[in-house]
Design a protein around this motif. Structure first.
Motif, PDB file in Angstrom:
ATOM      1  N   LEU A   3       0.850  -1.201   0.000  1.00 14.97           N
ATOM      2  CA  LEU A   3       0.000   0.000   0.000  1.00 14.97           C
ATOM      3  C   LEU A   3       0.878   1.240   0.000  1.00 14.97           C
ATOM      4  O   LEU A   3       1.626   1.476   0.943  1.00 14.97           O
ATOM      5  CB  LEU A   3      -0.893   0.028   1.242  1.00 14.97           C
ATOM      6  N   ILE A   6      -3.662   5.437  -0.630  1.00 18.42           N
ATOM      7  CA  ILE A   6      -5.014   5.071  -0.213  1.00 18.42           C
ATOM      8  C   ILE A   6      -5.939   6.235  -0.540  1.00 18.42           C
ATOM      9  O   ILE A   6      -5.590   7.390  -0.300  1.00 18.42           O
ATOM     10  CB  ILE A   6      -5.067   4.788   1.309  1.00 18.42           C
ATOM     11  N   SER A  30       1.347   0.939   6.900  1.00 18.73           N
ATOM     12  CA  SER A  30       2.046   0.770   5.634  1.00 18.73           C
ATOM     13  C   SER A  30       2.909   1.957   5.225  1.00 18.73           C
ATOM     14  O   SER A  30       3.735   1.835   4.323  1.00 18.73           O
ATOM     15  CB  SER A  30       1.030   0.512   4.521  1.00 18.73           C
ATOM     16  N   ALA A  32       1.594   4.503   3.813  1.00 18.56           N
ATOM     17  CA  ALA A  32       0.936   5.021   2.614  1.00 18.56           C
ATOM     18  C   ALA A  32       0.451   6.448   2.817  1.00 18.56           C
ATOM     19  O   ALA A  32       0.166   6.873   3.931  1.00 18.56           O
ATOM     20  CB  ALA A  32      -0.260   4.132   2.242  1.00 18.56           C
ATOM     21  N   ASP A 107      -3.843   2.315  -4.493  1.00 18.01           N
ATOM     22  CA  ASP A 107      -3.771   0.876  -4.255  1.00 18.01           C
ATOM     23  C   ASP A 107      -5.029   0.340  -3.595  1.00 18.01           C
ATOM     24  O   ASP A 107      -5.306  -0.860  -3.677  1.00 18.01           O
ATOM     25  CB  ASP A 107      -2.557   0.559  -3.372  1.00 18.01           C
ATOM     26  N   MET A 108      -5.785   1.231  -2.919  1.00 19.32           N
ATOM     27  CA  MET A 108      -6.995   0.791  -2.236  1.00 19.32           C
ATOM     28  C   MET A 108      -7.913   1.978  -1.990  1.00 19.32           C
ATOM     29  O   MET A 108      -7.449   3.081  -1.718  1.00 19.32           O
ATOM     30  CB  MET A 108      -6.658   0.140  -0.893  1.00 19.32           C
TER      31      MET A 108
END
Length: 149
Positions: A3, A6, A30, A32, A107-108
């Motif tokens: 990650l 986000i 992470s 992120a 990534d998410m």
């Protein structure tokens, strides 16, 4: 999966944003960065109400101005110490969330649901459901502990 980015979709008009704690936790674990986004429903939503165009434009300017202030305060309050940036967009929320996720190569996506049930869900639909169906990256949906009002 690593990650790095986000996207956390929030509703600044709602007092319940269950995705925030999960986005922060994932970012902390992470390292992120987090793009916090709020999508203002497009002008076309209001044009069907038979309101003069000038009034719609005036109202949208007020919403945009207030939303920028609200987003800055939201990110400062809920994402201290996290590499987080707030963004505001206009459009159809589900479509815009998926579009921005793709453009920012996240990534998410982390987003809350309103926990609507029955006829309420049938008539109002689900932004989260549409995002899950349309997104190319993983989507984490968080149901609030209490229902939105």
């Amino acid at each position: 999966m690593e990650l790095k980015k986000i996207l956390c979709a929030v509703d600044l008009m709602d007092t319940v944003n269950p995705a925030v704690e999960y986005a922060k936790m994932l970012a902390d674990m992470s390292g992120a960065s987090v793009s916090v986004i709020y999508v203002i429903s497009s002008r076309s939503t209001y044009e069907n109400l038979q309101v003069p165009v000038e009034e719609i434009a005036k109202g949208m300017r007020r919403i945009w101005s207030r939303s920028r202030e609200d987003m800055d305060a939201f990110v400062a309050a809920y994402f201290p110490g996290v590499d987080a940036t707030g963004f505001i967009y206009e459009g159809k929320p589900a479509e815009k969330i998926v579009e921005i996720a793709r453009e920012q190569d996240v990534d998410m996506i982390v987003m809350g649901t309103h926990a609507r049930e029955g006829l309420d869900r049938l008539f109002f639909g689900s932004v989260a459901n549409e995002v899950v169906k349309s997104s190319k990256c993983p989507v984490m949906t968080i149901r609030p502990e209490k229902k939105s009002e």
